[in-house]
Enzyme design. Sequence first.
Site, PDB file in Angstrom:
ATOM      1  N   GLU A  47      22.292  21.822  24.025  1.00  0.00           N
ATOM      2  CA  GLU A  47      21.865  20.523  24.573  1.00  0.00           C
ATOM      3  C   GLU A  47      21.508  20.644  26.051  1.00  0.00           C
ATOM      4  O   GLU A  47      21.607  19.690  26.806  1.00  0.00           O
ATOM      5  CB  GLU A  47      22.996  19.495  24.357  1.00  0.00           C
ATOM      6  CG  GLU A  47      23.415  19.331  22.890  1.00  0.00           C
ATOM      7  CD  GLU A  47      24.319  20.451  22.381  1.00  0.00           C
ATOM      8  OE1 GLU A  47      24.621  20.469  21.192  1.00  0.00           O
ATOM      9  OE2 GLU A  47      24.690  21.330  23.206  1.00  0.00           O
ATOM     10  N   SER A  48      21.181  21.805  26.578  1.00  0.00           N
ATOM     11  CA  SER A  48      20.743  22.137  27.932  1.00  0.00           C
ATOM     12  C   SER A  48      21.745  23.014  28.697  1.00  0.00           C
ATOM     13  O   SER A  48      21.986  24.134  28.255  1.00  0.00           O
ATOM     14  CB  SER A  48      20.373  20.903  28.746  1.00  0.00           C
ATOM     15  OG  SER A  48      19.793  21.352  29.958  1.00  0.00           O
TER      16      SER A  48
ATOM     17  N   HIS B  43      28.570  26.240  41.380  1.00  0.00           N
ATOM     18  CA  HIS B  43      28.701  27.189  42.482  1.00  0.00           C
ATOM     19  C   HIS B  43      29.919  26.751  43.284  1.00  0.00           C
ATOM     20  O   HIS B  43      30.101  25.569  43.533  1.00  0.00           O
ATOM     21  CB  HIS B  43      27.460  27.223  43.380  1.00  0.00           C
ATOM     22  CG  HIS B  43      27.542  28.362  44.341  1.00  0.00           C
ATOM     23  ND1 HIS B  43      27.152  29.648  44.019  1.00  0.00           N
ATOM     24  CD2 HIS B  43      28.045  28.447  45.599  1.00  0.00           C
ATOM     25  CE1 HIS B  43      27.388  30.460  45.033  1.00  0.00           C
ATOM     26  NE2 HIS B  43      27.940  29.749  46.007  1.00  0.00           N
TER      27      HIS B  43
ATOM     28  N   GLN C 262      49.083  43.799  47.626  1.00  0.00           N
ATOM     29  CA  GLN C 262      47.671  43.658  47.236  1.00  0.00           C
ATOM     30  C   GLN C 262      47.537  42.903  45.918  1.00  0.00           C
ATOM     31  O   GLN C 262      48.535  42.683  45.230  1.00  0.00           O
ATOM     32  CB  GLN C 262      47.057  45.060  47.058  1.00  0.00           C
ATOM     33  CG  GLN C 262      47.818  45.920  46.074  1.00  0.00           C
ATOM     34  CD  GLN C 262      47.772  47.404  46.409  1.00  0.00           C
ATOM     35  OE1 GLN C 262      46.957  47.860  47.203  1.00  0.00           O
ATOM     36  NE2 GLN C 262      48.687  48.164  45.824  1.00  0.00           N
TER      37      GLN C 262
ATOM     38  N   ASP D  45      48.142  55.045  39.508  1.00  0.00           N
ATOM     39  CA  ASP D  45      47.517  54.942  38.182  1.00  0.00           C
ATOM     40  C   ASP D  45      47.983  56.092  37.284  1.00  0.00           C
ATOM     41  O   ASP D  45      47.819  56.048  36.088  1.00  0.00           O
ATOM     42  CB  ASP D  45      45.992  54.957  38.313  1.00  0.00           C
ATOM     43  CG  ASP D  45      45.531  56.120  39.162  1.00  0.00           C
ATOM     44  OD1 ASP D  45      45.081  55.889  40.305  1.00  0.00           O
ATOM     45  OD2 ASP D  45      45.684  57.279  38.733  1.00  0.00           O
TER      46      ASP D  45
ATOM     47  N   SER E 159      29.377  31.845  40.993  1.00  0.00           N
ATOM     48  CA  SER E 159      28.225  31.082  40.532  1.00  0.00           C
ATOM     49  C   SER E 159      28.067  31.355  39.054  1.00  0.00           C
ATOM     50  O   SER E 159      28.364  32.455  38.594  1.00  0.00           O
ATOM     51  CB  SER E 159      26.976  31.569  41.272  1.00  0.00           C
ATOM     52  OG  SER E 159      26.150  30.478  41.567  1.00  0.00           O
TER      53      SER E 159
ATOM     54  N   SER F  40      45.186  58.127  47.945  1.00  0.00           N
ATOM     55  CA  SER F  40      45.277  56.755  48.457  1.00  0.00           C
ATOM     56  C   SER F  40      44.060  55.942  48.045  1.00  0.00           C
ATOM     57  O   SER F  40      43.066  56.490  47.589  1.00  0.00           O
ATOM     58  CB  SER F  40      45.292  56.823  49.983  1.00  0.00           C
ATOM     59  OG  SER F  40      44.012  57.305  50.386  1.00  0.00           O
ATOM     60  N   ALA F  41      44.148  54.636  48.262  1.00  0.00           N
ATOM     61  CA  ALA F  41      42.973  53.776  48.107  1.00  0.00           C
ATOM     62  C   ALA F  41      42.190  53.878  49.412  1.00  0.00           C
ATOM     63  O   ALA F  41      42.305  54.857  50.129  1.00  0.00           O
ATOM     64  CB  ALA F  41      43.454  52.353  47.838  1.00  0.00           C
TER      65      ALA F  41
ATOM     66  N   GLU G  30      54.652  56.041  45.113  1.00  0.00           N
ATOM     67  CA  GLU G  30      53.694  54.934  45.025  1.00  0.00           C
ATOM     68  C   GLU G  30      54.376  53.684  45.574  1.00  0.00           C
ATOM     69  O   GLU G  30      55.506  53.364  45.190  1.00  0.00           O
ATOM     70  CB  GLU G  30      53.266  54.703  43.570  1.00  0.00           C
ATOM     71  CG  GLU G  30      52.625  53.391  43.256  1.00  0.00           C
ATOM     72  CD  GLU G  30      51.351  53.095  44.044  1.00  0.00           C
ATOM     73  OE1 GLU G  30      51.272  52.019  44.662  1.00  0.00           O
ATOM     74  OE2 GLU G  30      50.447  53.957  44.020  1.00  0.00           O
TER      75      GLU G  30
ATOM     76  N   ASP H 259      57.264  53.356  50.186  1.00  0.00           N
ATOM     77  CA  ASP H 259      56.149  53.583  51.103  1.00  0.00           C
ATOM     78  C   ASP H 259      56.030  55.077  51.387  1.00  0.00           C
ATOM     79  O   ASP H 259      56.994  55.709  51.842  1.00  0.00           O
ATOM     80  CB  ASP H 259      56.394  52.813  52.407  1.00  0.00           C
ATOM     81  CG  ASP H 259      55.207  52.940  53.365  1.00  0.00           C
ATOM     82  OD1 ASP H 259      55.148  52.166  54.334  1.00  0.00           O
ATOM     83  OD2 ASP H 259      54.357  53.829  53.135  1.00  0.00           O
ATOM     84  N   GLY H 260      54.852  55.626  51.114  1.00  0.00           N
ATOM     85  CA  GLY H 260      54.649  57.062  51.308  1.00  0.00           C
ATOM     86  C   GLY H 260      54.793  57.474  52.762  1.00  0.00           C
ATOM     87  O   GLY H 260      55.186  58.606  53.065  1.00  0.00           O
TER      88      GLY H 260
ATOM     89  N   CYS I  23      20.946  16.896  26.870  1.00  0.00           N
ATOM     90  CA  CYS I  23      19.828  16.182  26.228  1.00  0.00           C
ATOM     91  C   CYS I  23      20.369  15.493  24.974  1.00  0.00           C
ATOM     92  O   CYS I  23      21.345  15.959  24.384  1.00  0.00           O
ATOM     93  CB  CYS I  23      18.753  17.175  25.780  1.00  0.00           C
ATOM     94  SG  CYS I  23      18.255  18.264  27.088  1.00  0.00           S
TER      95      CYS I  23
END
Length: 444
Positions: free
Chosen positions: A62-63, A68, A174, A229, A55, A300-301, A249, A280-281, A83
């Site tokens: 002019e306005s 959304h 992700q 990170d 949103s 981890s996340a 990672e 993959d860990g 306007c």
Amino acid sequence: MNALGRHILVEFYDCSPELMNDVVHIENSMVAAAETAGATVINSTFHHFSPYGVSGVVVIQESHLAIHTWPEYGYAAVDLFTCGDSVDPWVSYSYLKEAFEAGHGSSMELRRGQLNLLKRTDFNLEQLRDVSAKPQEEPGTITRDVWFTERDENIALSLKHTGDQLYKKDSPYQRVEVYETLAYGNMLTLDGMVMCTQKDEYVYHEMITHVPMMSHSKAKRALVIGGGDGGTVRELLRYEQLEEVTLVEIDELVIEACKLHLPETAVSFDNPRLNLLVEDGIKYINECEDGRYDLIIVDSADPVGPGEGLFTAEFYSQVYRCLTPDGVMITQSESPRFNSAVFVEIYDTYKKIFGQDKVHCYLAAIPTYPTGTWSFSYSSKGSSNPLQFDREAAARFSKAQGLKYYNEEIHAAAFALPNFVKELLASGSQEAIEAYSAEPTNEQ
Ligand code: SAM
């Protein structure tokens, strides 16, 4: 014009759901649509709702232009209100139809404030004139008010950012994004969840590393699972005693994004002492030899997406197997306040694998994490106790390394738990979970 304003009510259909959820693209398009029509933009405020939807409004001399979106329908409702005659709102309409790749659009123009229906009141206009001092603004600059929001069921965290997205790519695992926030610097998010920011990452990375390294001071081999990170290995590599520091990672895009936009956190990725693996860990730990590591940090996340498997009894049992007889496992263990049910479940699992009195919880204040109260677990395979550490050595190390959060007092204090956390850990009762959880619990 025989009216004060022109108001075009617009419906854009068959737009791409991705675009309808892209707050940066939408904000830039709305501002450009106004400027292309010759309007003078004053400011813009846009909000990205989680899980989706945007949103926003662009205030023009002019306005205004407002929007959304419903990404789930590929639909956007837009208001173009101008306007005077200097701006043609239909120019904005055509610009946005293209920018949103709308399959089709329907529109209706209303003349607002028909002059023949209005009677001008003759009071002294001077009284209305706003004479308050205005902040000097660079000519042509517009104040953009664009917010990133991580919203969970009952709580949300919003951070104002510059509107420009520094990084945005979808990996097989992700969505990896970096925002330039005004309060916390560059911020890494994964699937819309805050991972770390330049201004508070040190809290997490110092506490997940120095508490175990100071308590388990003979550690020679350390493994980090997750941590793309780079902050945790940055802290680990401060210890010359470590002969091996391995980081596993799963997502190379996280490493790439941090090298580009969080360089202070990613500073150690080129350190020759770092063994960096992109895999993959879970697979790594399943194939790892018994008793290889003195310290295993699960950075981890949250327990969703690729990280879900890092919160299971199977995974923790494998970690236990790969620890030396006196080894220690450290995990980020979510927040006792945020999702108490998950918190209790995690600790129950640790205790089943390491033993009731071998699992310790410690806390830290991380402003950009849900509720700001975050926890870490310290699970010992042998006799290592996190409160039996050399305080002077910790004080010297914190000073010598110029640490910003960790010191010998914080180390000890972090294990001083408030009663509600003790209650959650001791009873783990549904009653306690419902009493303290910010998020809805399984039962609710
Ligand atoms: N401090 C953050 C937090 O608590 O939310 C976590 C930091 S770190 C960025 C988390 C990392 O774990 C992510 O880069 C993610 O890609 C990685 N990860 C998730 N699942 C993984 C897995 N199965 N193996 C290895 N890394 C994984």
